[in-house]
Write a protein that holds these residues in place. Structure first.
Motif: not given
Length: 292
Positions: A83-94, A128-132
């Motif tokens: 989760l920590r690694a994916l959080g960093a990946e999300r920040t970079k991608l966003v 990322v968090a909300d499908p709609d």
């Protein structure tokens, strides 16, 4: 023009494009389609930038879908390291997608403000968090900014969001056979427990305050969206009335021209009747006079 393409035009052209499509649908006697087109909402600046990005770089945006799936898997498994690694990946991608959306707007001549950049970034995080939100984003039909109401990585237990949970306290050493040592250890444990409870309380209070702030922001966005929608409807009604007024003025010009032509015809007919009456009178007099 396809309905979805309305959201791909320059923002200043949205109303004109929608009005044109409504007129085309009405000309085709397709009232349901005209109603559906008229109901399309004008997007905010940040939503417009993301709609441009969805058309320009759909493959880049599809990475959000894949990242959301991996986050869900890690969350379900309670894998804090992942989760920590994916959080960093999300920040970079966003961050990368935000820059791409701003760049797409710059190519159209629009320089995004910091506030608009923040809305773009927040909407991408929410996707990322909300499908709609993700569905509207990938379809390129966003009409407003969305807000991510999470707290970074999923919280597993009572600890500060974004931080690893505290390690469980080590087993106590065998107690010394003195009352003073027992008293000191008990006091220390009570102090540690009190500090832990206070920290958890502060986290809960901060989380509640953050939720209230984000709820207020969401409400402000909703009110702004409703105001924009009312303005769009009023603008559409004004455009329709102006079109009807132009049609009525054109009809009036035609009617006046027709009336003038009819009046000219009546005048000519009256002259012809008078001439015929004079000829008839002359012929009657000659007949009454007889041959000379």
């Amino acid at each position: 023009m396809d309905l979805d393409e309305v959201y791909g035009v320059d923002l200043d052209e949205f109303m004109a494009a929608r009005t044109r499509l409504v007129a085309q649908a009405r000309t085709a006697k397709d009232r349901p389609l005209a109603t559906a087109i008229a109901a399309l909402k004008k997007p905010t600046r940040s939503a417009w930038l993301l709609n441009l990005l969805s058309r320009r770089s759909p493959d880049d945006l599809s990475q959000l879908e894949e990242l959301a799936g991996r986050l869900a898997t890690a969350h379900h498994a309670g894998d804090l390291a992942a989760l920590r690694a994916l959080g960093a990946e999300r920040t970079k991608l966003v961050g990368q997608l935000t820059a791409a959306a701003v760049g797409a707007g710059a190519e159209r001549g629009y320089q995004a403000t910091e506030a608009v950049k923040g809305e773009v970034n927040g909407t991408l995080s929410a996707a990322v968090a909300d499908p709609d939100t993700r569905t509207d984003l990938l379809a390129g039909r966003l009409v407003k900014a969305h807000v991510y109401s999470g707290f970074g990585l999923p919280v597993m237990g009572a600890f500060t969001p974004g931080e690893a949970p505290s390690e469980p306290p080590a087993a106590a050493e065998p107690a010394e056979p003195t009352a003073a040592l027992h008293t000191s250890e008990d006091a220390e444990r009570r102090a540690v427990e009190a500090a832990r409870q206070r920290a958890e309380q502060l986290v809960r209070e901060a989380s509640d305050e953050l939720r209230r702030a984000r709820a207020g922001y969401d409400e402000a966005i909703r009110l702004e969206s409703e105001a924009r929608e009312r303005l769009d409807r009023a603008s559409q009604e004004v455009a329709d009335l102006r079109a009807e007024l132009r049609a009525a003025e054109d009809a009036e010009v035609v009617a006046r021209r027709t009336a003038t032509e009819a009046a000219d015809g009546v005048h000519e007919a009256r002259g012809a009747v008078q001439q015929a009456e004079r000829a008839l009178a002359d012929a009657t007099r000659e007949l009454a006079a007889g041959p000379h």
